[in-house]
Structure formats: structure tokens, C-alpha cells
Design an enzyme around this catalytic site. Structure first.
Site, PDB file in Angstrom:
ATOM      1  CE1 TYR A 155      10.427 -55.677 -92.660  1.00 25.88           C
ATOM      2  CE2 TYR A 155       9.670 -57.738 -91.707  1.00 25.88           C
ATOM      3  CZ  TYR A 155       9.476 -56.407 -91.971  1.00 25.88           C
ATOM      4  OH  TYR A 155       8.336 -55.794 -91.531  1.00 25.88           O
ATOM      5  CE  LYS A 162       5.781 -55.775 -89.281  1.00 31.32           C
ATOM      6  NZ  LYS A 162       4.924 -54.780 -88.615  1.00 31.32           N
TER       7      LYS A 162
HETATM    8  P1  NAD Z   1       5.735 -45.256 -90.791  1.00 27.34           P
HETATM    9  O1  NAD Z   1       7.144 -44.925 -90.423  1.00 27.34           O
HETATM   10  O2  NAD Z   1       4.973 -44.229 -91.512  1.00 27.34           O
HETATM   11  O3  NAD Z   1       4.906 -45.732 -89.518  1.00 27.34           O
HETATM   12  C1  NAD Z   1       5.494 -46.391 -88.434  1.00 27.34           C
HETATM   13  C2  NAD Z   1       4.902 -45.744 -87.213  1.00 27.34           C
HETATM   14  O4  NAD Z   1       5.312 -46.414 -86.025  1.00 27.34           O
HETATM   15  C3  NAD Z   1       5.327 -44.267 -87.057  1.00 27.34           C
HETATM   16  O5  NAD Z   1       4.187 -43.459 -87.014  1.00 27.34           O
HETATM   17  C4  NAD Z   1       6.049 -44.255 -85.723  1.00 27.34           C
HETATM   18  O6  NAD Z   1       5.834 -43.041 -85.018  1.00 27.34           O
HETATM   19  C5  NAD Z   1       5.373 -45.426 -85.031  1.00 27.34           C
HETATM   20  N1  NAD Z   1       6.125 -45.889 -83.875  1.00 27.34           N
HETATM   21  C6  NAD Z   1       7.372 -46.422 -83.810  1.00 27.34           C
HETATM   22  N2  NAD Z   1       7.718 -46.654 -82.527  1.00 27.34           N
HETATM   23  C7  NAD Z   1       6.648 -46.266 -81.766  1.00 27.34           C
HETATM   24  C8  NAD Z   1       6.392 -46.231 -80.376  1.00 27.34           C
HETATM   25  N3  NAD Z   1       7.302 -46.630 -79.473  1.00 27.34           N
HETATM   26  N4  NAD Z   1       5.183 -45.763 -79.948  1.00 27.34           N
HETATM   27  C9  NAD Z   1       4.252 -45.341 -80.838  1.00 27.34           C
HETATM   28  N5  NAD Z   1       4.453 -45.335 -82.157  1.00 27.34           N
HETATM   29  C10 NAD Z   1       5.647 -45.782 -82.616  1.00 27.34           C
HETATM   30  O7  NAD Z   1       5.848 -46.610 -91.664  1.00 27.34           O
HETATM   31  P2  NAD Z   1       4.722 -47.614 -92.185  1.00 27.34           P
HETATM   32  O8  NAD Z   1       5.382 -48.351 -93.267  1.00 27.34           O
HETATM   33  O9  NAD Z   1       3.457 -46.878 -92.442  1.00 27.34           O
HETATM   34  O10 NAD Z   1       4.539 -48.606 -90.957  1.00 27.34           O
HETATM   35  C11 NAD Z   1       3.273 -48.925 -90.403  1.00 27.34           C
HETATM   36  C12 NAD Z   1       3.158 -50.419 -90.198  1.00 27.34           C
HETATM   37  O11 NAD Z   1       3.081 -51.048 -91.469  1.00 27.34           O
HETATM   38  C13 NAD Z   1       4.339 -51.060 -89.479  1.00 27.34           C
HETATM   39  O12 NAD Z   1       3.863 -52.076 -88.626  1.00 27.34           O
HETATM   40  C14 NAD Z   1       5.122 -51.672 -90.617  1.00 27.34           C
HETATM   41  O13 NAD Z   1       5.944 -52.744 -90.207  1.00 27.34           O
HETATM   42  C15 NAD Z   1       3.964 -52.144 -91.479  1.00 27.34           C
HETATM   43  N6  NAD Z   1       4.305 -52.495 -92.836  1.00 27.34           N
HETATM   44  C16 NAD Z   1       4.925 -51.614 -93.655  1.00 27.34           C
HETATM   45  C17 NAD Z   1       5.255 -51.988 -94.948  1.00 27.34           C
HETATM   46  C18 NAD Z   1       5.984 -51.040 -95.848  1.00 27.34           C
HETATM   47  O14 NAD Z   1       6.617 -51.489 -96.795  1.00 27.34           O
HETATM   48  N7  NAD Z   1       5.920 -49.736 -95.631  1.00 27.34           N
HETATM   49  C19 NAD Z   1       4.932 -53.265 -95.421  1.00 27.34           C
HETATM   50  C20 NAD Z   1       4.272 -54.154 -94.574  1.00 27.34           C
HETATM   51  C21 NAD Z   1       3.974 -53.757 -93.283  1.00 27.34           C
END
Ligand code: NAD
Length: 258
Positions: A155, A162
Site C-alpha cells: 500500500y 491516507k
Molecule cells: P475507483 O477507481 O472506483 O475510484 C477512484 C476514483 O478516483 C475514480 O473515479 C477516479 O476517476 C478518481 N480520481 C483519480 N484521480 C483523480 C483526479 N485527479 N481528479 C478527479 N478524480 C480522480 O476506486 P474506489 O476503490 O471506489 O476508490 C474510492 C476511494 O475509496 C479512494 O479514496 C480509495 O482510496 C478509497 N478506498 C478504497 C478501498 C477499496 O478497497 N476499494 C478501501 C478503502 C478506501
């Protein structure tokens, strides 16, 4: 209907697996009208198709690394909605090569990009959203992960981003609380999304999580959606500066079961 008459902004929908989409579905089910964003033309069609399921959505472009995009976004939201009740920040990005191997090898540029897009963007967004949220008991929610509290293999730089994001939540909560605006984070367990697929060994991580988490299952998109619904609704009106774990209890473990 917990959010009848409320207006929200959701950033971070890429496809139907996105946590932002799970949240958009949960809050619109409770009556909120939404503005949703897409990052660049590549994702516009996906987001437009999904948003067709929402009630009268506003669909706008936004790259969170660009101040001019954030300014234009808020101007459009203000013009259409005349204010905002909640904002969901579900955006993160790190260079793929930074999410493999050792944190020790993180590049200066890789560190900068991860911090800018995954952490600073929350503050940039809050600066611009706060004037629209004043006097409306506003709520801002972001998404974090356990890798920001403890070392999780691969990570790496995203964990450091984070950690900064979670601390930003606390500082923003202190600044915005007197203006009636709450700021919280959801720390979600691993879920297979586009962003998560960039972390080396995601399959193993998911397996470990479902075998070890107290609830013995993987975290679901809808569980995150429902927690976000709670955090943007008045049910959570006494909560700010908090990081709520939606991870089946995985974060309480000090040692895995054997
Ligand atoms: P995802 O890929 O569906 O979403 C990530 C989003 O970030 C995408 O829509 C992408 O377009 C956007 N993004 C990236 N760079 C960008 C920029 N410069 N401007 C605007 N948008 C931008 O994946 P996700 O897992 O739904 O991620 C959403 C959040 O959840 C993130 O912060 C991720 O770290 C967090 N998260 C995810 C998990 C997991 O396991 N999926 C766990 C904990 C936290």
C-alpha cells in the site's frame, strides 16, 4: 426519506464498482439530489450512463489536481443548487509502480502525486465547498483505508497519503465545526475496484480479510454506501473529526487467527 430536499456533491465515480457509486445510490435512495463528477472524457460516458439512474442529476467534469476545475465545479453547483448539504470525496491516485515492492523506493514525484490527488484534494474541495454549506448543517465525507494507520504490504505511498488525509479530516473538522460543517472519514475494508486493482496482491488481501475479519466476510460496496448515508444525514449530527471503520472489524485485530 432521510435526505429529502438535500443537495449533495459526489466525486469519484469511475464505474459501477466505485465506492462513490455505492454512496450515490444510497443517498439518492433517501431523496437527495446529486451533482456527480467525472475525471476526464475517458470516464464521462460511464458516469453519464450510471447517473441516468439518479433523479435529475448534475453531471460535471473535475480533475481534483486542477484548481480551475474545482472553482468551475463549485460555481456550477452553486448556480444550479444554490448551496450544498453534503460532499463525498472518494478520490485517490498513486503511480502504479509505487504500489509494489518497498515503500523505501518511493520517488519524489510519486510521493507528490499521491499526496496531491489523494490527500490535499480534500482540503482544496473543503475550502470551496464550505461557503456553499454554511447555515445548512453540512457534512463532508472522505474515504480512507487501514494502510494509513498501519503497514499493509504494497500500500506504500498511498498509506502515507491516507495518514495525511485522516489528519486533514481532524484539522478540517476543527476549522469547520464552528460553521456547522462536519468532516468525517470512512475507513473501508478492501473491495475490488479500479483503484484497488492497482495495489499489488489485491486478491490475497481480499482472501486474508474474509478469513480473518471478525465478521468473516469481505466488505461490500453497499455497506460503505449506507455508512456514508449515515454520515451525511442528521443521524450523525453529533459526530465530526471521526474515522469510522467499515471493515467487518478487521482493524481491531492485533494478530491473525491460526
Ligand atoms: P475507483 O477507481 O472506483 O475510484 C477512484 C476514483 O478516483 C475514480 O473515479 C477516479 O476517476 C478518481 N480520481 C483519480 N484521480 C483523480 C483526479 N485527479 N481528479 C478527479 N478524480 C480522480 O476506486 P474506489 O476503490 O471506489 O476508490 C474510492 C476511494 O475509496 C479512494 O479514496 C480509495 O482510496 C478509497 N478506498 C478504497 C478501498 C477499496 O478497497 N476499494 C478501501 C478503502 C478506501
Amino acid at each position: 426519506m432521510l435526505l429529502e430536499g438535500k443537495h449533495g456533491l459526489v466525486l469519484g465515480i469511475a464505474n459501477k464498482r466505485s465506492l462513490a457509486w455505492g454512496i450515490a445510490k444510497a443517498v439518492s435512495r433517501e431523496g437527495a439530489r446529486l451533482a456527480v463528477t467525472y475525471q476526464g472524457e475517458r470516464l464521462e460516458e460511464n458516469v453519464r450512463e450510471l447517473a441516468a439512474e439518479l433523479k435529475d442529476p448534475l453531471i460535471l467534469p473535475c480533475d481534483v489536481s486542477k484548481d480551475e476545475d474545482l472553482d468551475a465545479l463549485m460555481a456550477s453547483v452553486n448556480k444550479e443548487f444554490g448551496g450544498l448539504d453534503f460532499v463525498v470525496h472518494a478520490v485517490a491516485y498513486a503511480l502504479r509502480e509505487e504500489l509494489d515492492g518497498e515503500f523505501l523506493n518511493t520517488s519524489r514525484e510519486g510521493y507528490r502525486i499521491a499526496q496531491d490527488i489523494s490527500s490535499y484534494s480534500l482540503t482544496a474541495l473543503a475550502q470551496r465547498a464550505a461557503p456553499l454549506m454554511e447555515g445548512r448543517s453540512g457534512s463532508i465525507v472522505t474515504l480512507s483505508y487501514l494502510g494509513g494507520e498501519r503497514v499493509v504490504p504494497h500500500y506504500n505511498v498511498m498509506g502515507v497519503a491516507k495518514a495525511a488525509l485522516e489528519m486533514s479530516v481532524r484539522y478540517l473538522a476543527a476549522d469547520l465545526g464552528p460553521r456547522g460543517i462536519r468532516v468525517n472519514a470512512i475507513s473501508a475494508g478492501p473491495i475490488k475496484t479500479l483503484a484497488a486493482a492497482g495495489v499489488h496482491g489485491l486478491g490475497k488481501m481480499l482472501e486474508f480479510h474474509r478469513n480473518q475479519a471478525p465478521l468473516r466476510k469481505n466488505t461490500e460496496q453497499a455497506e460503505v454506501g449506507d455508512c456514508a448515508l449515515f454520515l451525511v444525514s442528521s443521524l450523525s449530527r453529533g459526530i465530526t473529526g471521526e474515522v469510522i471503520h467499515v471493515d467487518g472489524g478487521f482493524h481491531v485485530l492485533g494478530m491473525s487467527a491460526w
